[in-house]
Scaffold this motif. Structure first.
Motif, PDB file in Angstrom:
ATOM      1  N   SER A 100      -5.254 -24.246   8.811  1.00 41.24           N
ATOM      2  CA  SER A 100      -4.222 -23.390   9.388  1.00 41.24           C
ATOM      3  C   SER A 100      -3.212 -22.924   8.340  1.00 41.24           C
ATOM      4  O   SER A 100      -2.722 -21.800   8.418  1.00 41.24           O
ATOM      5  CB  SER A 100      -3.512 -24.091  10.544  1.00 41.24           C
ATOM      6  N   ILE A 101      -2.928 -23.744   7.351  1.00 39.95           N
ATOM      7  CA  ILE A 101      -1.995 -23.334   6.291  1.00 39.95           C
ATOM      8  C   ILE A 101      -2.598 -22.192   5.491  1.00 39.95           C
ATOM      9  O   ILE A 101      -1.933 -21.205   5.178  1.00 39.95           O
ATOM     10  CB  ILE A 101      -1.638 -24.518   5.373  1.00 39.95           C
ATOM     11  N   GLN A 102      -3.879 -22.300   5.169  1.00 45.46           N
ATOM     12  CA  GLN A 102      -4.555 -21.233   4.422  1.00 45.46           C
ATOM     13  C   GLN A 102      -4.603 -19.954   5.236  1.00 45.46           C
ATOM     14  O   GLN A 102      -4.407 -18.862   4.702  1.00 45.46           O
ATOM     15  CB  GLN A 102      -5.969 -21.648   4.020  1.00 45.46           C
ATOM     16  N   GLU A 103      -4.883 -20.070   6.521  1.00 42.08           N
ATOM     17  CA  GLU A 103      -4.922 -18.893   7.390  1.00 42.08           C
ATOM     18  C   GLU A 103      -3.544 -18.243   7.469  1.00 42.08           C
ATOM     19  O   GLU A 103      -3.421 -17.015   7.418  1.00 42.08           O
ATOM     20  CB  GLU A 103      -5.411 -19.265   8.793  1.00 42.08           C
ATOM     21  N   LEU A 104      -2.513 -19.050   7.586  1.00 43.94           N
ATOM     22  CA  LEU A 104      -1.152 -18.535   7.640  1.00 43.94           C
ATOM     23  C   LEU A 104      -0.793 -17.842   6.328  1.00 43.94           C
ATOM     24  O   LEU A 104      -0.204 -16.759   6.327  1.00 43.94           O
ATOM     25  CB  LEU A 104      -0.167 -19.675   7.925  1.00 43.94           C
ATOM     26  N   LYS A 105      -1.180 -18.448   5.227  1.00 43.21           N
ATOM     27  CA  LYS A 105      -0.925 -17.841   3.907  1.00 43.21           C
ATOM     28  C   LYS A 105      -1.668 -16.512   3.785  1.00 43.21           C
ATOM     29  O   LYS A 105      -1.109 -15.528   3.295  1.00 43.21           O
ATOM     30  CB  LYS A 105      -1.368 -18.800   2.806  1.00 43.21           C
ATOM     31  N   LYS A 106      -2.919 -16.482   4.242  1.00 41.87           N
ATOM     32  CA  LYS A 106      -3.719 -15.254   4.188  1.00 41.87           C
ATOM     33  C   LYS A 106      -3.055 -14.147   5.016  1.00 41.87           C
ATOM     34  O   LYS A 106      -2.934 -13.005   4.561  1.00 41.87           O
ATOM     35  CB  LYS A 106      -5.124 -15.535   4.709  1.00 41.87           C
ATOM     36  N   LEU A 107      -2.616 -14.478   6.224  1.00 38.83           N
ATOM     37  CA  LEU A 107      -1.940 -13.492   7.068  1.00 38.83           C
ATOM     38  C   LEU A 107      -0.658 -12.993   6.411  1.00 38.83           C
ATOM     39  O   LEU A 107      -0.349 -11.799   6.457  1.00 38.83           O
ATOM     40  CB  LEU A 107      -1.623 -14.091   8.440  1.00 38.83           C
ATOM     41  N   HIS A 108       0.065 -13.901   5.786  1.00 37.93           N
ATOM     42  CA  HIS A 108       1.305 -13.512   5.103  1.00 37.93           C
ATOM     43  C   HIS A 108       1.001 -12.563   3.947  1.00 37.93           C
ATOM     44  O   HIS A 108       1.690 -11.547   3.770  1.00 37.93           O
ATOM     45  CB  HIS A 108       2.031 -14.758   4.609  1.00 37.93           C
ATOM     46  N   GLU A 109      -0.041 -12.858   3.175  1.00 37.90           N
ATOM     47  CA  GLU A 109      -0.421 -11.993   2.056  1.00 37.90           C
ATOM     48  C   GLU A 109      -0.871 -10.621   2.546  1.00 37.90           C
ATOM     49  O   GLU A 109      -0.546  -9.596   1.938  1.00 37.90           O
ATOM     50  CB  GLU A 109      -1.510 -12.663   1.220  1.00 37.90           C
ATOM     51  N   GLU A 110      -1.602 -10.580   3.667  1.00 36.60           N
ATOM     52  CA  GLU A 110      -2.021  -9.305   4.243  1.00 36.60           C
ATOM     53  C   GLU A 110      -0.805  -8.499   4.701  1.00 36.60           C
ATOM     54  O   GLU A 110      -0.749  -7.278   4.531  1.00 36.60           O
ATOM     55  CB  GLU A 110      -2.976  -9.537   5.412  1.00 36.60           C
ATOM     56  N   LYS A 111       0.161  -9.192   5.280  1.00 29.75           N
ATOM     57  CA  LYS A 111       1.384  -8.534   5.738  1.00 29.75           C
ATOM     58  C   LYS A 111       2.137  -7.946   4.551  1.00 29.75           C
ATOM     59  O   LYS A 111       2.621  -6.808   4.608  1.00 29.75           O
ATOM     60  CB  LYS A 111       2.262  -9.544   6.481  1.00 29.75           C
ATOM     61  N   ILE A 112       2.225  -8.691   3.456  1.00 26.21           N
ATOM     62  CA  ILE A 112       2.908  -8.197   2.254  1.00 26.21           C
ATOM     63  C   ILE A 112       2.171  -6.985   1.697  1.00 26.21           C
ATOM     64  O   ILE A 112       2.792  -5.987   1.327  1.00 26.21           O
ATOM     65  CB  ILE A 112       3.019  -9.317   1.197  1.00 26.21           C
ATOM     66  N   ALA A 113       0.833  -7.053   1.647  1.00 24.30           N
ATOM     67  CA  ALA A 113       0.039  -5.929   1.132  1.00 24.30           C
ATOM     68  C   ALA A 113       0.251  -4.683   1.995  1.00 24.30           C
ATOM     69  O   ALA A 113       0.411  -3.578   1.466  1.00 24.30           O
ATOM     70  CB  ALA A 113      -1.435  -6.300   1.072  1.00 24.30           C
ATOM     71  N   LEU A 114       0.263  -4.850   3.310  1.00 26.01           N
ATOM     72  CA  LEU A 114       0.502  -3.721   4.205  1.00 26.01           C
ATOM     73  C   LEU A 114       1.899  -3.150   3.975  1.00 26.01           C
ATOM     74  O   LEU A 114       2.070  -1.930   3.892  1.00 26.01           O
ATOM     75  CB  LEU A 114       0.339  -4.148   5.663  1.00 26.01           C
ATOM     76  N   TYR A 115       2.875  -4.014   3.844  1.00 28.02           N
ATOM     77  CA  TYR A 115       4.251  -3.570   3.601  1.00 28.02           C
ATOM     78  C   TYR A 115       4.334  -2.789   2.292  1.00 28.02           C
ATOM     79  O   TYR A 115       4.973  -1.737   2.228  1.00 28.02           O
ATOM     80  CB  TYR A 115       5.178  -4.786   3.580  1.00 28.02           C
ATOM     81  N   GLU A 116       3.675  -3.289   1.248  1.00 22.84           N
ATOM     82  CA  GLU A 116       3.691  -2.601  -0.043  1.00 22.84           C
ATOM     83  C   GLU A 116       3.021  -1.226   0.053  1.00 22.84           C
ATOM     84  O   GLU A 116       3.496  -0.254  -0.536  1.00 22.84           O
ATOM     85  CB  GLU A 116       3.028  -3.458  -1.110  1.00 22.84           C
ATOM     86  N   ARG A 117       1.905  -1.140   0.806  1.00 19.83           N
ATOM     87  CA  ARG A 117       1.253   0.159   0.997  1.00 19.83           C
ATOM     88  C   ARG A 117       2.168   1.117   1.744  1.00 19.83           C
ATOM     89  O   ARG A 117       2.234   2.307   1.433  1.00 19.83           O
ATOM     90  CB  ARG A 117      -0.070  -0.004   1.749  1.00 19.83           C
ATOM     91  N   MET A 118       2.874   0.591   2.747  1.00 17.36           N
ATOM     92  CA  MET A 118       3.793   1.431   3.508  1.00 17.36           C
ATOM     93  C   MET A 118       4.937   1.921   2.624  1.00 17.36           C
ATOM     94  O   MET A 118       5.334   3.088   2.710  1.00 17.36           O
ATOM     95  CB  MET A 118       4.329   0.661   4.719  1.00 17.36           C
ATOM     96  N   LEU A 119       5.470   1.059   1.766  1.00 17.72           N
ATOM     97  CA  LEU A 119       6.534   1.469   0.853  1.00 17.72           C
ATOM     98  C   LEU A 119       6.047   2.525  -0.129  1.00 17.72           C
ATOM     99  O   LEU A 119       6.750   3.502  -0.408  1.00 17.72           O
ATOM    100  CB  LEU A 119       7.064   0.263   0.077  1.00 17.72           C
ATOM    101  N   LYS A 120       4.835   2.344  -0.632  1.00 20.86           N
ATOM    102  CA  LYS A 120       4.263   3.315  -1.558  1.00 20.86           C
ATOM    103  C   LYS A 120       4.120   4.672  -0.869  1.00 20.86           C
ATOM    104  O   LYS A 120       4.471   5.708  -1.425  1.00 20.86           O
ATOM    105  CB  LYS A 120       2.907   2.833  -2.063  1.00 20.86           C
ATOM    106  N   GLU A 121       3.614   4.655   0.367  1.00 17.70           N
ATOM    107  CA  GLU A 121       3.450   5.904   1.105  1.00 17.70           C
ATOM    108  C   GLU A 121       4.804   6.556   1.383  1.00 17.70           C
ATOM    109  O   GLU A 121       4.955   7.768   1.271  1.00 17.70           O
ATOM    110  CB  GLU A 121       2.708   5.660   2.414  1.00 17.70           C
TER     111      GLU A 121
END
Length: 118
Positions: free
Chosen positions: A83-104
């Motif tokens: 569950s910790i790894q899954e939570l970390k993965k979701l957090h990293e995906e959220k950061i990546a999405l946020y970064e893409r949104m900022l770039k756009e």
């Protein structure tokens, strides 16, 4: 099968895409090569994986992975995830999405500034 929402894929594909267009694309039996390449790039999956996709084989893999015991409410269920790894993965995906949104957003601001300066 990857758990990617249509809206997220449309966002990754760019301005010409939306959830409805992704939904209609999913219903097609044959997808044009250029569109397939765009999706391949967005999902980071080789085009060949789509071209050689076998639904029956994929279902067998899922069934063998999760089996009949992986049911909600079954006390004998076995869940093989950290569950910790899954939570970390979701957090990293959220950061990546946020970064893409900022770039756009930055790209849109630059385009607006060009239009204003004309």
């Amino acid at each position: 099968m990857l758990g990617i929402k249509q809206e997220a894929l449309a966002f990754d594909l760019g301005n010409d895409w939306n959830q409805k267009k992704i939904s209609m694309l999913e219903q097609k039996d044959l997808i044009e090569d250029d569109i397939l390449r765009q999706i391949s790039d967005a999902l980071k999956i080789p085009v060949e994986a789509f071209q050689n996709f076998d639904e029956e084989q994929a279902i067998n893999i899922i069934s063998n992975t999760f089996g009949d015991n992986a049911c909600v409410g079954n006390p004998n269920s076995t869940f093989n995830f950290n569950s910790i790894q899954e939570l970390k993965k979701l957090h990293e995906e959220k950061i990546a999405l946020y970064e893409r949104m900022l770039k756009e957003k930055d790209e849109m601001m630059a385009r607006l500034e060009k239009l204003i300066n004309k």
